[in-house]
Design an enzyme around this catalytic site. Structure first.
Site, mmCIF file in Angstrom:
data_model
loop_
_atom_site.group_PDB
_atom_site.id
_atom_site.type_symbol
_atom_site.label_atom_id
_atom_site.label_comp_id
_atom_site.label_asym_id
_atom_site.label_seq_id
_atom_site.Cartn_x
_atom_site.Cartn_y
_atom_site.Cartn_z
ATOM 1 N N PHE A 146 0.854 -1.188 0.000
ATOM 2 C CA PHE A 146 0.000 0.000 0.000
ATOM 3 C C PHE A 146 0.888 1.235 0.000
ATOM 4 O O PHE A 146 1.816 1.338 0.801
ATOM 5 C CB PHE A 146 -0.915 0.024 1.232
ATOM 6 C CG PHE A 146 -1.806 1.239 1.243
ATOM 7 C CD1 PHE A 146 -2.947 1.294 0.449
ATOM 8 C CD2 PHE A 146 -1.492 2.352 2.026
ATOM 9 C CE1 PHE A 146 -3.758 2.425 0.442
ATOM 10 C CE2 PHE A 146 -2.301 3.475 2.022
ATOM 11 C CZ PHE A 146 -3.435 3.516 1.227
ATOM 12 N N ASP A 231 9.413 2.079 1.154
ATOM 13 C CA ASP A 231 8.337 2.892 1.700
ATOM 14 C C ASP A 231 8.212 2.552 3.183
ATOM 15 O O ASP A 231 7.685 1.507 3.553
ATOM 16 C CB ASP A 231 7.025 2.609 0.952
ATOM 17 C CG ASP A 231 5.891 3.516 1.430
ATOM 18 O OD1 ASP A 231 6.090 4.224 2.445
ATOM 19 O OD2 ASP A 231 4.821 3.500 0.793
ATOM 20 N N LYS A 260 3.426 9.083 8.293
ATOM 21 C CA LYS A 260 2.671 8.695 9.491
ATOM 22 C C LYS A 260 3.250 9.187 10.834
ATOM 23 O O LYS A 260 2.857 10.224 11.310
ATOM 24 C CB LYS A 260 2.445 7.193 9.495
ATOM 25 C CG LYS A 260 1.471 6.761 8.385
ATOM 26 C CD LYS A 260 0.833 5.422 8.648
ATOM 27 C CE LYS A 260 -0.407 5.204 7.796
ATOM 28 N NZ LYS A 260 -0.149 4.734 6.428
HETATM 29 C C1 LIG Z 1 -0.391 5.039 5.067
HETATM 30 C C2 LIG Z 1 0.587 4.696 4.049
HETATM 31 C C3 LIG Z 1 0.743 5.478 2.888
HETATM 32 C C4 LIG Z 1 -0.137 6.660 2.578
HETATM 33 O O1 LIG Z 1 -0.018 7.678 3.536
HETATM 34 P P1 LIG Z 1 -1.161 8.810 3.653
HETATM 35 O O2 LIG Z 1 -0.609 9.792 4.634
HETATM 36 O O3 LIG Z 1 -2.411 8.125 4.103
HETATM 37 O O4 LIG Z 1 -1.333 9.405 2.306
HETATM 38 C C5 LIG Z 1 1.745 5.122 2.003
HETATM 39 N N1 LIG Z 1 2.554 4.068 2.227
HETATM 40 C C6 LIG Z 1 2.432 3.288 3.320
HETATM 41 C C7 LIG Z 1 3.377 2.151 3.535
HETATM 42 C C8 LIG Z 1 1.438 3.570 4.266
HETATM 43 O O5 LIG Z 1 1.305 2.785 5.333
#
Ligand SMILES: *Cc1c(COP(=O)(O)O)cnc(C)c1O
Length: 405
Positions: A146, A231, A260
């Site tokens: 994600f 990521d 986050k």
């Molecule tokens: C939550 C998340 C995102 C997206 O972040 P947002 O602040 O919700 O746009 C991208 N990559 C990972 C791994 C995430 O957990």
């Protein structure tokens, strides 16, 4: 008693999230209170965001002081918090093993460059654009991964339910099974700009890859001259007991995305590119109005300082292990995964929504990212007592959810 906010919410907010579980009024540490005054232990932390819990004095002070001094200036101008945070993040990412944050020297020449955003998906967007500047169109990402909801981030996210309504999506993206080094090696070519992986998949329900997977990804990226992009939006900034989860592997990436937990709940994201990758985006290639504003950067500095000052990395490692061991003790839990305070567990059947609802009734906020998986991502400051209270309540929560007594 019906929550009167539900009706107003439904009438005024777009229905992208479904009905809210509760209407919350305030928080302190790892506890929150709803508008009826009922107290909950927050084991989700705003989805791995509230690193210092709610209303941490250091975060409140940093934000208050910065906002009363200089709040927003645009990127025509620089600010001290922004530069300091970029330096600190570069030192963190490159610190050996991730535990040497305080020893990492800021005197050494810049090992890379940072672009600040306001969210995770924007950090991913910046990194995606950066990979385009290699002149190669192709990216390899993992199934189950994600990366966010903007069109660019969605293009890198495999989940069909999220993607299909918005196709065609930009980019030439190949998805490979997560954790399978051979599949990864087969998908990367000399046209591949980047290999994108979460060091632990968060939204998938906390999926940990086999040992050696990140190193294998580094090797295949090197073989084809592709960038390796981790990521760490969910795993980074102490969540797993290390500053960055990929430090566990010893692998050095080219790009790291953070968001986050970085500013403990104040919106921020960062695209960090190491070495030559830091110069791929040039004037005119990208921009942002809010990104890197002094308040968000001051908040992030307060989070980094507090993680260090309160020794939270060790606390997270120890408490996370206790939680995993305790949760697995119930035979209705078939598997527990994760590192530190990013914890996923599997249930034998598709009852995770019922378990999350039962937990809420018992005064605990947990998350059900898939029908049979529960995720915990509590504040890093979660106390031993709160963790023990949850473990004590856990069997009764499962009884309640599964209709046993
Ligand atoms: C939550 C998340 C995102 C997206 O972040 P947002 O602040 O919700 O746009 C991208 N990559 C990972 C791994 C995430 O957990």
């Amino acid at each position: 008693m019906a929550d009167p906010h539900q009706e107003r919410y439904a009438a005024s907010l777009m229905n992208t999230f479904g009905p809210p579980r509760l209407t919350l009024a305030r928080g302190e540490g790892a506890h929150v209170w709803d508008t009826d005054g009922k107290e909950y232990v927050d084991l989700l932390g705003g989805i791995a965001v509230n690193a210092l819990g709610h209303a941490h004095p250091a975060l409140v002070a940093a934000v208050t002081e910065q906002l009363s001094t200089l709040g927003h200036i645009s990127n025509f101008f620089a600010s001290e918090p922004q530069i300091t945070l970029a330096e600190r993040l570069l030192a963190l990412v490159t610190a050996d093993g991730g535990r040497g944050a305080s020893e990492a020297s800021l005197e050494t020449p810049s090992p890379g460059k940072v672009f600040f955003t306001n969210s995770g998906t924007e950090a991913v967007e910046a990194a995606f654009k950066l990979t385009r500047r290699t002149g190669r169109p192709h990216v390899v990402a993992a199934a189950g991964g994600f990366h966010g909801r903007t069109m660019g981030a969605l293009a890198l996210t495999s989940k069909e339910a999220y993607r299909t309504p918005f196709e065609p999506l930009p980019g030439d993206v190949t998805f490979v099974p997560y954790g399978d080094a051979d599949a990864l090696a087969a998908a990367v070519t000399d046209e591949t700009a980047a290999v994108l992986l979460e060091p632990i998949q968060g939204e998938a329900g906390v999926v940990v890859p086999p040992e050696g997977y990140l190193a294998a990804a580094r090797a295949v990226a090197d073989r084809h001259g592709a960038l390796l992009w981790f990521d760490e939006i969910q795993t980074g900034v102490g969540r797993t007991g290390l500053w960055l989860e990929h430090h566990r592997s010893g692998v050095v990436p080219d790009v790291v995305t953070l968001a986050k937990g970085l500013a403990g709940g104040f919106p921020i994201g960062a695209c960090i590119a190491l070495g030559a990758a830091g110069d791929l985006l040039q004037p005119g290639n990208h921009g942002t109005t809010f990104g890197g504003n002094p308040v968000a950067c001051a908040a992030a500095l307060a989070v980094l300082d507090t993680i260090e000052a309160e020794g939270l990395l060790d606390h997270v490692t120890v408490l996370g292990q206790k939680l995993r061991d305790g949760l697995l003790a119930d035979p209705r839990v078939t598997e527990v995964r994760g590192e530190g305070l990013l914890i996923g567990l599997d249930l034998a059947s598709d009852v995770s929504a019922d378990v999350a609802a039962a937990a809420l009734r018992a005064g605990f906020i947990v998350n059900n990212p898939t029908p049979h998986r529960i995720r915990l991502a509590p504040p890093l400051v979660l106390s031993e007592a709160d963790a023990a209270a949850f473990l004590e309540a856990w069997p009764a929560i499962l009884d309640d959810a599964m209709g046993e007594s």
